[in-house]
Design a protein around this motif. Structure first.
Motif, short mmCIF file in Angstrom:
data_model
loop_
_atom_site.label_atom_id
_atom_site.label_comp_id
_atom_site.label_asym_id
_atom_site.label_seq_id
_atom_site.Cartn_x
_atom_site.Cartn_y
_atom_site.Cartn_z
N ARG A 124 0.83 -1.21 0.00
CA ARG A 124 0.00 0.00 0.00
C ARG A 124 0.86 1.25 0.00
O ARG A 124 0.53 2.25 -0.64
CB ARG A 124 -0.93 0.00 1.21
CG ARG A 124 -2.14 -0.90 1.02
CD ARG A 124 -3.21 -0.62 2.04
NE ARG A 124 -2.75 -0.81 3.42
CZ ARG A 124 -2.73 -1.99 4.05
NH1 ARG A 124 -3.13 -3.06 3.42
NH2 ARG A 124 -2.31 -2.07 5.28
N HIS B 154 2.12 1.94 -3.50
CA HIS B 154 1.06 2.40 -4.39
C HIS B 154 0.48 3.75 -3.94
O HIS B 154 -0.41 4.28 -4.61
CB HIS B 154 -0.07 1.37 -4.46
CG HIS B 154 0.32 0.13 -5.20
ND1 HIS B 154 0.61 0.13 -6.54
CD2 HIS B 154 0.49 -1.15 -4.79
CE1 HIS B 154 0.93 -1.10 -6.93
NE2 HIS B 154 0.87 -1.90 -5.87
N LEU C 279 -1.19 4.36 -1.13
CA LEU C 279 -2.49 4.16 -0.49
C LEU C 279 -2.38 4.08 1.03
O LEU C 279 -3.24 3.52 1.68
CB LEU C 279 -3.13 2.87 -1.01
CG LEU C 279 -3.29 2.76 -2.53
CD1 LEU C 279 -3.77 1.38 -2.90
CD2 LEU C 279 -4.26 3.81 -3.02
N ILE D 154 -5.32 6.36 3.50
CA ILE D 154 -6.73 6.41 3.10
C ILE D 154 -7.58 5.90 4.25
O ILE D 154 -7.35 4.83 4.80
CB ILE D 154 -6.97 5.56 1.84
CG1 ILE D 154 -6.19 6.15 0.68
CG2 ILE D 154 -8.45 5.46 1.53
CD1 ILE D 154 -6.29 5.37 -0.59
#
Length: 105
Positions: free
Chosen positions: A92, A95, A97, A100
């Motif tokens: 994550r 990427h 991410l 979030i």
């Protein structure tokens, strides 16, 4: 020397037999033979480890065993709740991410 016998590897070396009958034909073989009185039986074996070394090893392994017992008693899984222990976190993060939030704000 009619009163003594040679012993090698727990076997009495008989007169008239060649040394190669006991140790083989390798010329570089070194042996340690012990001399004892005839009829006295095989000489006692020497200990592999001296008594002082054996005490030191026993003490060391006892301390190690006690240390392992303490570690097993304190075996906690609380670190599994940490953020760094999450298995998909690295993926994550690569990427983008990581931050979030899925819940309502």
């Amino acid at each position: 020397m009619e009163e003594g016998t040679l012993w090698f590897s727990g076997k009495e070396m008989l007169r008239g037999k060649q040394l190669s009958d006991y140790v083989g034909r390798n010329e570089k073989t070194k042996i340690v033979a012990k001399l004892s009185r005839r009829g006295a039986g095989a000489p006692a074996r020497e200990p592999v480890v001296s008594e002082d070394d054996q005490r030191a090893m026993m003490s060391y392994y006892y301390k190690k065993q006690e240390e392992w017992k303490k570690l097993e008693a304190n075996d906690e899984d609380s670190y599994l709740d940490s953020a760094w222990a999450e298995p998909g976190q690295l993926k994550r993060q690569f990427h983008g991410l990581g931050d979030i939030k899925w819940g309502p704000r």
